[in-house]
Design an enzyme around this catalytic site. Structure first.
Site, PDB file in Angstrom:
ATOM      1  N   ASP A  38     -34.335 -32.774   0.590  1.00 46.16           N
ATOM      2  CA  ASP A  38     -35.481 -33.684   0.641  1.00 46.16           C
ATOM      3  C   ASP A  38     -35.023 -35.139   0.722  1.00 46.16           C
ATOM      4  O   ASP A  38     -33.938 -35.483   0.258  1.00 46.16           O
ATOM      5  CB  ASP A  38     -36.349 -33.462  -0.614  1.00 46.16           C
ATOM      6  N   ASN A  86     -45.255 -27.692   5.850  1.00 48.83           N
ATOM      7  CA  ASN A  86     -44.782 -28.820   6.674  1.00 48.83           C
ATOM      8  C   ASN A  86     -45.465 -28.905   8.044  1.00 48.83           C
ATOM      9  O   ASN A  86     -45.341 -29.916   8.744  1.00 48.83           O
ATOM     10  CB  ASN A  86     -43.248 -28.782   6.864  1.00 48.83           C
TER      11      ASN A  86
HETATM   12  C1  IPE Z   1     -39.979 -29.464   0.591  1.00 44.86           C
HETATM   13  O1  IPE Z   1     -40.020 -30.815   0.857  1.00 44.86           O
HETATM   14  C2  IPE Z   1     -39.766 -28.685   1.859  1.00 44.86           C
HETATM   15  C3  IPE Z   1     -38.447 -28.813   2.447  1.00 44.86           C
HETATM   16  C4  IPE Z   1     -37.439 -29.441   1.942  1.00 44.86           C
HETATM   17  C5  IPE Z   1     -38.273 -28.137   3.706  1.00 44.86           C
HETATM   18  P1  IPE Z   1     -41.395 -31.591   1.091  1.00 44.86           P
HETATM   19  O2  IPE Z   1     -41.046 -33.004   1.316  1.00 44.86           O
HETATM   20  O3  IPE Z   1     -42.197 -30.901   2.135  1.00 44.86           O
HETATM   21  O4  IPE Z   1     -42.118 -31.367  -0.312  1.00 44.86           O
HETATM   22  P2  IPE Z   1     -43.291 -32.186  -1.017  1.00 44.86           P
HETATM   23  O5  IPE Z   1     -44.396 -32.346  -0.034  1.00 44.86           O
HETATM   24  O6  IPE Z   1     -42.704 -33.505  -1.393  1.00 44.86           O
HETATM   25  O7  IPE Z   1     -43.639 -31.363  -2.208  1.00 44.86           O
HETATM   26  C1  IPE Z   2     -36.987 -33.254   3.955  1.00 46.36           C
HETATM   27  O1  IPE Z   2     -37.201 -34.618   4.085  1.00 46.36           O
HETATM   28  C2  IPE Z   2     -37.022 -32.513   5.274  1.00 46.36           C
HETATM   29  C3  IPE Z   2     -38.226 -31.690   5.487  1.00 46.36           C
HETATM   30  C4  IPE Z   2     -39.155 -31.482   4.616  1.00 46.36           C
HETATM   31  C5  IPE Z   2     -38.361 -31.071   6.770  1.00 46.36           C
HETATM   32  P1  IPE Z   2     -38.649 -35.249   4.145  1.00 46.36           P
HETATM   33  O2  IPE Z   2     -39.074 -35.334   5.572  1.00 46.36           O
HETATM   34  O3  IPE Z   2     -39.577 -34.516   3.260  1.00 46.36           O
HETATM   35  O4  IPE Z   2     -38.351 -36.695   3.592  1.00 46.36           O
HETATM   36  P2  IPE Z   2     -39.268 -37.546   2.592  1.00 46.36           P
HETATM   37  O5  IPE Z   2     -39.549 -36.692   1.411  1.00 46.36           O
HETATM   38  O6  IPE Z   2     -40.507 -37.899   3.341  1.00 46.36           O
HETATM   39  O7  IPE Z   2     -38.432 -38.730   2.270  1.00 46.36           O
HETATM   40 MG    MG Z   3     -40.092 -34.736   1.303  1.00 45.86          MG
END
Ligand code: IPE
Ligand code: IPE
Ligand code: MG
Length: 260
Positions: A38, A86
């Site tokens: 993340d 997502n």
């Molecule tokens: C969790 O991250 C999913 C992945 C790392 C693929 P998100 O960024 O989607 O999670 P939330 O929305 O902060 O809970």
């Molecule tokens: C994790 O990074 C990757 C996926 C969930 C695909 P994020 O895209 O959630 O990054 P933040 O949380 O917005 O910084």
């Molecule tokens: Mg995230």
């Protein structure tokens, strides 16, 4: 942990990582490590770049984590790459993520084979774009005889969806008299999960400081040790993984019992 002369790959360790490896207790290594990758978006925002630049930068972290885990002889590594939730993101971001995934597979397949790593997918693959599915199946088939480490990528994955899928299959087995309700036990459920046959994660890592599990491996993490690091995923490297394992080895796992 003693450094072995023969490693699966001529993988160079910097002095700091070497010291950290030496600090590890080889008898208390996690068998299965799961990672919620993340913070890609925030990494990019801090650099005034588009979010997708963070996803692209995250590939290097994936490569380093996979190879370090293999090097440490970890049995299974599971990376959460795309959740069922997502899809709520803008179409353009989703399509870049899918493209990066295909790029990763094209580029890394030879290295995965060289390192004896078996690639697998956890999640509802049928809902992914056809070309992505094709590459995933290809990657899975090309690495299926590798015995060094199982590398799972959780894609279009949701922990609750996984349980729904498992319960549906159990219901079918019951209806066709393949399973008796009175006999139903935890291993019947485990056997229907995407992770059937794998040990539960011992260590769950989440990057970017978020203190939640975001629908990841809900059943399997019942007794996982959770380690959250403020490091954003694109900055995550072998020394962070080692830091997580060192922290894991300090924990006392009681499983509801009392201190040994
Ligand atoms: C969790 O991250 C999913 C992945 C790392 C693929 P998100 O960024 O989607 O999670 P939330 O929305 O902060 O809970
Ligand atoms: C994790 O990074 C990757 C996926 C969930 C695909 P994020 O895209 O959630 O990054 P933040 O949380 O917005 O910084
Ligand atoms: Mg995230």
């Amino acid at each position: 942990m003693k450094l072995k002369a023969e490693q699966p790959d001529p993988f160079l360790l910097d002095a700091r990582s070497k010291r950290m490896v030496e600090e590890l207790d080889p008898n208390r290594m996690p068998r299965h490590i799961a990672v919620i990758m993340d913070g890609n978006g925030r990494w990019a925002q801090r650099r005034h770049l588009p979010r997708v630049a963070g996803h692209r930068a995250g590939i290097e972290a994936v490569r380093d984590t996979v190879e370090m885990s293999r090097w440490l002889n970890i049995e299974a590594l599971t990376l959460y790459a795309f959740s069922k939730e997502n899809w709520k993101r803008p179409k353009s971001e989703v399509s870049v993520l899918m493209r990066l995934l295909r790029e990763y597979l094209h580029k890394e397949l030879a290295r995965l084979n060289r390192n004896n790593i078996r690639f697998q997918v956890l999640g509802r693959m049928d809902d992914l774009p056809a070309l992505v599915q094709k590459d995933l199946v290809y990657g899975r088939e090309e690495t299926r005889n590798n015995t060094g480490m199982i590398f799972n990528v959780a894609l279009n994955y949701g922990g609750r969806a996984e349980l729904v899928d498992a319960f549906k299959r159990l219901a079918v087995r019951m209806r066709t008299n393949g399973l008796d309700l009175d006999q139903l036990n935890e291993s019947d459920i485990e056997g229907e999960l995407y992770t059937a046959g794998l040990p539960d994660p011992d260590l769950l890592i989440r990057t970017s400081g978020e203190m939640r599990v975001s629908n990841f491996l809900l059943w399997q993490i019942a007794y996982a040790e959770i380690w959250v690091t403020p490091v954003l995923w694109p900055d995550f490297r072998r020394q962070h993984l080692l830091e997580g394992i060192i922290e894991f080895q300090k924990r006392e796992r009681r499983y509801g019992g009392l201190q040994a």
